[in-house]
Design an enzyme around this catalytic site. Structure first.
Site, PDB file in Angstrom:
ATOM      1  N   TYR A 295       0.855  -1.193   0.000  1.00  9.87           N
ATOM      2  CA  TYR A 295       0.000   0.000   0.000  1.00  9.87           C
ATOM      3  C   TYR A 295       0.890   1.241   0.000  1.00  9.87           C
ATOM      4  CZ  TYR A 295      -4.044   2.836   1.674  1.00  9.87           C
ATOM      5  OH  TYR A 295      -5.054   3.742   1.826  1.00  9.87           O
TER       6      TYR A 295
ATOM      7  N   TYR B 228      -2.021   4.465 -10.086  1.00 11.87           N
ATOM      8  CA  TYR B 228      -3.213   3.727 -10.522  1.00 11.87           C
ATOM      9  C   TYR B 228      -4.472   4.422 -10.039  1.00 11.87           C
ATOM     10  CZ  TYR B 228      -6.567  -0.131 -11.044  1.00 11.87           C
ATOM     11  OH  TYR B 228      -7.648  -0.912 -11.370  1.00 11.87           O
TER      12      TYR B 228
END
Lengths: 380, 148
Positions: free
Chosen positions: A278, A326
């Site tokens: 993450y 993204y």
């Protein structure tokens, strides 16, 4: 729940009941917890699981000085604590933790240090961090990094390389928000957000969503998609206050969560074909690679610089482009999980050929919490 | 112009009141376990190291070093231009968040591990906030050179 397999071994209420204006809500939790721990003849260090509602399990664990391997913040109203008992029983049977503390405290009458707007200024972060001009994650999550740089010798160019490599992955992904190539100078010359972090070293802010459906491995064979098995899991919390993080160069929550997941899965780092970390900010993959044990302390920057995590590298990382390129809706973990599933199904836009094991590692808050899921497309 | 009224002021709780009373009196207060002697922050009426409930409030030296920081470039109504959000490590061990004040808000003047000392600013009748400034400022002041 297997009947009779788990027992309650300590129970107590707060020292006083009724009107307690001399204690804040979190201290009511702690008072009851210390009494129950004494009732059971245990020490705080015997506790390795924490469940609570009304306060966050992070706040309770850090307040009491507990480093949990299992937390449950399920908050569904007044019956939450019954659910915590049930979840704790399952967790204990599963070996996720051994000794769970479930706390309740509520300053319902006196309203001291209670949640809501008023609670914010009375919380420890409200008292000891908020007055100093904090402005959300970009101004907080980034604070430990200068200390990391000083202790390891990492450079700002190496930090910029994280964004460059992930943009290369994003270029292969039609759904990525940003796909144009980046250079290190592009990253370093972007608008400054929180020195030394520029805009391209902070995650995107976008809209989106995702969902997963899980079932037993037995039943999984009957579904049309190729099953993705959960072979290891881990979790932990450290502190709700970045200023109180134990070591600014490594996340305790990452280390505990990662080690537990690897132990459960019974795999070594060499077995891992694909990794998601993450990446709310560019230093997260650095901390993740080291705290999960893929790199020794201070070696992750070189590992990325030498393109080991890039296309064609030996450990592809954040192959969807990550939170930096993204997408990032605010709670990005779902998107990291989705990418691991795609890689295990063999359907990712930037597919890692022959990948059999994917490690998906998430952060909560600002190094406040962590969860790790290890997936495989082969049943162990 | 910076509007200090835009700073969200702390609301003390029974367990933290001694800290804010100390700040008002120009003292930085920590707590120490009567059993294992651990010194800790933020306040709580038991030791986070060993769980012992008998603890004392102690006056800290107010000295420490700059442990880590960022310089926030996004505008905040309570600050003029970019400003540091820092964590200092006190000589007694605990760390706390602060702003480094009375020095240019630039990497050149904010070097890690430089000595800093506490300074208090009154924000309301009840609340004074602890800030930190380079120790060099105060030694210059003691030498009669005045503050920059």
């Amino acid at each position: 729940m297997k009947p009779g397999s788990v027992a309650i071994v300590g129970a107590a209420e707060t020292t006083e009941l009724g009107k307690i204006p001399g204690m804040s809500q979190i201290q009511l939790h702690a008072d009851a917890a210390l009494n129950a721990i004494a009732d059971a003849g245990l020490k705080i260090t015997d506790i390795d699981g924490v469940a609570t509602a009304g306060e966050s399990p992070t706040a309770i664990a850090h307040y009491l000085g507990i480093t949990p391997k299992w937390v449950d913040g399920t908050a569904v109203g007044g019956c939450s604590f019954m659910l915590h008992v049930r979840h704790a029983a399952a967790a204990i049977n599963e070996g996720l933790c051994e000794t769970v503390l479930i706390t309740h405290g509520e300053s319902g009458r006196s309203g001291v240090g209670r949640g809501g707007f008023r609670g914010a200024a009375a919380s420890l972060q409200g008292q000891f961090e908020a007055p100093y001009g904090i402005m959300g994650p970009p101004s907080l999550f980034t604070i430990p990094f200068l200390r990391y740089m000083k202790e390891t010798g990492m450079t700002l160019e190496q930090l910029a390389m994280v964004s460059v490599v992930q943009r290369e992955w994003a270029a292969l992904n039609p759904r990525a928000s940003f796909r144009d190539p980046l250079t290190i100078d592009d990253v370093l010359n972007e608008r400054m957000i929180a020195w030394p972090f520029t805009k391209l070293q902070c995650c995107l802010v976008t809209d989106g969503g995702g969902a997963l459906i899980l079932t037993s491995a037995e039943r999984a064979q009957d579904f049309p998609q190729k099953p993705v098995y959960i072979i290891g899991t881990g979790e932990s919390v450290e502190t709700p206050m970045i200023s109180q993080m134990e070591d600014f160069t490594t996340s305790k929550a990452f280390r505990v969560s990662g080690a537990k997941a690897f132990a459960e899965a019974g795999i070594s780092h060499d077995d891992v074909d694909h990794l998601m970390i993450y990446d709310a900010f560019a230093h997260l993959p650095i901390y993740g690679l080291e705290d999960l044990g893929f790199c020794e302390r201070g070696e992750a920057a070189d590992f990325i610089w030498e393109r080991n995590t890039a296309i064609g590298g030996k450990l592809p990382v954040n192959t969807n482009g990550g939170g930096l390129s993204y997408m990032h809706s605010g709670m990005y973990g779902m998107y990291a999980l989705q990418e691991s599933v795609r890689q295990m199904r063999g359907t990712a836009p930037a597919q890692v050929e022959g990948a059999k094991i994917s490690v998906c590692h998430g952060v909560g808050g600002m190094f406040a919490a962590s969860g790790t899921v290890i997936m495989s497309n082969e049943q162990p | 112009m910076a509007d200090k009224s835009k700073i969200p002021l702390p609301q003390p709780t029974p367990e933290t009141q001694h800290f804010w009373d100390g700040a008002k009196a120009g003292e930085l207060r920590l707590q120490q376990c009567n059993d294992c002697s651990a010194v800790y922050f933020p306040p709580r009426p038991f030791c986070p190291t060993c769980g012992h409930r008998e603890v004392s409030v102690i006056r800290a030296s107010g000295k420490g070093k700059l442990y880590s920081y960022i310089i926030n470039h996004r505008p905040h109504p309570a600050f003029d231009g970019p400003y540091s959000i820092a964590v200092v490590e006190l000589d007694e061990g605990p760390r706390m968040m602060t702003n480094i004040v009375n020095t240019p808000q630039a990497p050149e003047s904010l070097t890690l591990d430089m000595p800093v000392v506490v300074t208090f600013e009154s924000m309301s009748d009840d609340i004074s906030l602890p800030y930190f400034e380079p120790a060099a400022n105060q030694s210059a002041s003691a030498n009669g050179e005045g503050k920059s």
